[in-house]
Design a protein around this motif. Sequence first.
Motif, mmCIF file in Angstrom:
data_model
loop_
_atom_site.group_PDB
_atom_site.id
_atom_site.type_symbol
_atom_site.label_atom_id
_atom_site.label_comp_id
_atom_site.label_asym_id
_atom_site.label_seq_id
_atom_site.Cartn_x
_atom_site.Cartn_y
_atom_site.Cartn_z
ATOM 1 N N TRP A 144 9.323 -2.470 0.331
ATOM 2 C CA TRP A 144 8.709 -1.540 -0.629
ATOM 3 C C TRP A 144 7.701 -2.298 -1.473
ATOM 4 O O TRP A 144 8.067 -3.175 -2.255
ATOM 5 C CB TRP A 144 9.805 -0.911 -1.493
ATOM 6 C CG TRP A 144 9.294 -0.015 -2.591
ATOM 7 C CD1 TRP A 144 8.067 0.549 -2.689
ATOM 8 C CD2 TRP A 144 10.033 0.402 -3.742
ATOM 9 N NE1 TRP A 144 7.973 1.297 -3.836
ATOM 10 C CE2 TRP A 144 9.157 1.229 -4.511
ATOM 11 C CE3 TRP A 144 11.317 0.163 -4.203
ATOM 12 C CZ2 TRP A 144 9.547 1.797 -5.708
ATOM 13 C CZ3 TRP A 144 11.721 0.745 -5.394
ATOM 14 C CH2 TRP A 144 10.845 1.552 -6.138
ATOM 15 N N VAL A 168 5.740 -2.044 -4.502
ATOM 16 C CA VAL A 168 5.867 -1.191 -5.693
ATOM 17 C C VAL A 168 4.512 -0.901 -6.314
ATOM 18 O O VAL A 168 4.194 0.243 -6.662
ATOM 19 C CB VAL A 168 6.796 -1.856 -6.728
ATOM 20 C CG1 VAL A 168 6.973 -0.937 -7.944
ATOM 21 C CG2 VAL A 168 8.141 -2.175 -6.107
ATOM 22 N N PRO A 173 3.522 1.016 -11.399
ATOM 23 C CA PRO A 173 4.968 1.230 -11.443
ATOM 24 C C PRO A 173 5.740 -0.012 -11.893
ATOM 25 O O PRO A 173 6.877 0.104 -12.364
ATOM 26 C CB PRO A 173 5.311 1.587 -9.986
ATOM 27 C CG PRO A 173 4.042 2.106 -9.416
ATOM 28 C CD PRO A 173 2.969 1.283 -10.054
ATOM 29 N N ALA A 222 8.905 4.231 -10.691
ATOM 30 C CA ALA A 222 9.532 3.205 -9.850
ATOM 31 C C ALA A 222 11.045 3.366 -9.832
ATOM 32 O O ALA A 222 11.689 3.275 -8.769
ATOM 33 C CB ALA A 222 9.147 1.815 -10.357
ATOM 34 N N MET A 240 11.975 6.313 -7.747
ATOM 35 C CA MET A 240 11.847 6.009 -6.316
ATOM 36 C C MET A 240 13.024 5.164 -5.842
ATOM 37 O O MET A 240 13.584 5.392 -4.757
ATOM 38 C CB MET A 240 10.524 5.275 -6.064
ATOM 39 C CG MET A 240 10.298 4.870 -4.619
ATOM 40 S SD MET A 240 10.212 6.291 -3.509
ATOM 41 C CE MET A 240 9.968 5.449 -1.946
ATOM 42 N N THR A 285 4.236 2.870 -3.026
ATOM 43 C CA THR A 285 4.282 3.893 -4.069
ATOM 44 C C THR A 285 2.904 4.502 -4.258
ATOM 45 O O THR A 285 2.761 5.707 -4.488
ATOM 46 C CB THR A 285 4.725 3.280 -5.415
ATOM 47 O OG1 THR A 285 5.729 2.309 -5.195
ATOM 48 C CG2 THR A 285 5.224 4.356 -6.361
ATOM 49 N N ASP A 286 1.889 3.660 -4.181
ATOM 50 C CA ASP A 286 0.513 4.045 -4.517
ATOM 51 C C ASP A 286 -0.303 4.319 -3.258
ATOM 52 O O ASP A 286 -0.352 3.480 -2.351
ATOM 53 C CB ASP A 286 -0.119 2.891 -5.311
ATOM 54 C CG ASP A 286 -1.431 3.284 -5.971
ATOM 55 O OD1 ASP A 286 -2.102 4.203 -5.468
ATOM 56 O OD2 ASP A 286 -1.788 2.663 -6.983
ATOM 57 N N TYR A 291 5.193 6.694 0.261
ATOM 58 C CA TYR A 291 6.600 7.038 0.009
ATOM 59 C C TYR A 291 6.914 8.496 0.342
ATOM 60 O O TYR A 291 8.041 8.824 0.752
ATOM 61 C CB TYR A 291 6.991 6.702 -1.431
ATOM 62 C CG TYR A 291 6.584 7.699 -2.481
ATOM 63 C CD1 TYR A 291 7.314 8.863 -2.686
ATOM 64 C CD2 TYR A 291 5.477 7.478 -3.293
ATOM 65 C CE1 TYR A 291 6.964 9.783 -3.657
ATOM 66 C CE2 TYR A 291 5.114 8.385 -4.269
ATOM 67 C CZ TYR A 291 5.849 9.537 -4.446
ATOM 68 O OH TYR A 291 5.488 10.449 -5.411
ATOM 69 N N ASP A 323 5.815 12.809 -11.381
ATOM 70 C CA ASP A 323 5.656 12.319 -10.017
ATOM 71 C C ASP A 323 6.680 13.017 -9.122
ATOM 72 O O ASP A 323 7.702 13.514 -9.597
ATOM 73 C CB ASP A 323 5.874 10.803 -9.985
ATOM 74 C CG ASP A 323 5.541 10.202 -8.637
ATOM 75 O OD1 ASP A 323 4.366 9.844 -8.433
ATOM 76 O OD2 ASP A 323 6.446 10.089 -7.791
ATOM 77 N N THR A 345 8.734 11.756 -7.128
ATOM 78 C CA THR A 345 10.048 11.097 -7.208
ATOM 79 C C THR A 345 10.830 11.578 -8.420
ATOM 80 O O THR A 345 12.058 11.737 -8.359
ATOM 81 C CB THR A 345 9.877 9.574 -7.289
ATOM 82 O OG1 THR A 345 9.080 9.237 -8.430
ATOM 83 C CG2 THR A 345 9.208 9.021 -6.043
#
Length: 718
Positions: free
Chosen positions: A450, A452, A456, A466, A469, A525-526, A551, A683, A685
């Motif tokens: 992952w 990040v 995050p 974060a 997630m 994540t991005d 993600y 977000d 998540t």
Amino acid sequence: MIFLQSTVTRETFWTIGPVGKAAFYFLAAAAVLVFLYGVYERFARYTRGTDDWFERLDDVGTRIVSSAKIVLSNEKQFDRDLYGGIMHAFILWGFLTLLIGTTILGIDIDGYRLLTALLTGEEQSFFVGDFYLSYSLVMDAMGLLFVVGVGMAIYRRYIVRNHRLWGKHTSLEDDAFIWTLFLLGVGGYVIEALRIVGTGFPSFETVSFVGYFGALVFDAAGMSAGQAETLYWWGWWSHALLALGFVALVPYAKPFHMISSFANVVTRDEKAGQRLPGVPADLAPDDIGYTSVEDFSWKQMLDMDACTKCGRCSAVCPAKASGRPLDPRDVILDLKQYRDDRDAGRTESIDIVADGGTSVVDSETMESCMACMACMDACPVEIEHLNHFTEMNRRLTETGQMKESVQETMMNVFQNGNTFGEPERKRGDWTDELEFEVPDAREEAVEFLWYVGDYPSYDERNQRVARSMARVLHEADVSYGILYEDEKHDGNDVRRVGEEGLYEMLVEDNAAAFEQCEFEKIVCTDPHSYNTFTNEYPEMVDDFDYPVYHYTQVVEELVNAGRLGLDGTELDYDVTYHDPCHLGRYNGEYEAPREVIRATGVDLAEMPRNRDDSFCCGGGGGGLWMDLEEESKPSEERLREALEDTDAGAAVEKFVVACPMCGTMYEDGRKTGDFEDDVEIVDITELLVEAFEARDARAHAGTSDSGGAAGGPATADD
């Protein structure tokens, strides 16, 4: 009469005579020679350009076939503009039909008739009978479409005065082009009508329904056959000279786009914008970026010549809409005009781009670009604006003319590996508030590495993303791990602001860190990280062949596999979703985020501008690191759109994002636009975690038989 009217055909050079015919052929040959020389000269100029970074002519056959589909279907013209699509389709298909029809006529007159005369001693023609009738019907029908299409263009340009058709580069050339097409289309019907009157209204000519109607109008007005015959001679020559003049001038004026545009589509990079051209290792710093017209590659020059001034890029540019000093069309045309002026010796050499002073493009214009790629998506001729913009940003970087806030950010990245300037050791501090350990991918084999990302990891607001997630991955019992302090900034936007050297350093550092870990896939994540890992790192690192996911793509699989324990009834309110540029327009992922959002039970009200038409938040291309003067922030306009223009309207409770940069920009826009009491930014998540909590609360209250996912839910004090 030179031929019997019972013969189902027409005489091509009626009333013109042998001398006139000879003069026409002489002028036609001259026009074709001027045309061919002009096309040769234009393409010879491209050979003087530098080599392009990417292969543009591989598998030419496939390229031509796919480009023909794009051009003939007019699919790019129909995007966002039904009127424009129909208009251009009529003009294109009508023009091509008339061109093919003229070619067929030439083959009959100058080929078939001469050949049969030589072989049999008797001139024969296939331009008779059923063939002639079919030919006449098709030519009249498609010619009418052509005239209607040109008429639509004239109406839009001069009556409606569509804003995107007018600008600093609008000139007499544009007027001459459209009115010449109109006169050629209408003129053809006028001389056809005169011929029908002058030849006594042959009954079979009713198939030429437009010309026959014109003939009836002339007859009703009292025109005699003799008058029609006299006027035909003048009309025929006027039409012929206009057509030959148009042919001769094609390579020297706006009509050249009919050739250059198709060539530009053929030589397009399928990943344009997703990946950027690199910088040759042996190039001196003083030569990086656009320094003079000699720096333009042949493809970049073709881009300039392909521009039709249609303004589609300008109309969708969020920077221009926000009042920033950027118009993508003007930048491309400014470069073209300067190149042409330099080639002709009409101007002295000046900087291509500079901060103040005399230059072709001002630095503020380039700083305005959000690298959202909306301009490229809207462009019907595949101009690669972002490649040009990046070259100019590189020049500003190499000459120390980058905006101060961006320079500080780049220094933070150089020294600490992140845009915040925080110590590397703090990169994993966001995990401290979790009630479970986040695995270290450097110490154990995992399925997902992952990545990040900066925001995050360091930004307080995005640290909640974060942690959310992490909870999702933990909830589904996914094998994952992170790099902690060995993770560096991904470099996507570092590259797009022009810091190529720093970008290359980040690629090396991250690739080395990845290589030390044992994993199967990368999850980001991005979307910015997702893009550069997917499309750019493999260009820089030979063995960088890891499967890369955003993600939302991973979570969609978890949802579909039932590993999150959601039944789609957990939440009950209206939300809307913003497509991030780097996930949607860049990489074509639109469904995964929506599937995950719907899995929580909320009602998803689509934004009017969604999917590939999404409107940028303003954070891309370094926008997140700048404070620019704007009439209205893109984020503020987007929030207004969510609350006023979606089907749910003011009932929208949450504005859902799938990008930390988007979340940051919209949190800012929520404050500056006075939307704090109207909508919440979350977000995906975070939406999922809310759904988990609703599910668990329902189970705890005894309203559901569900006991959660295997292992029980984890909690986070967010």
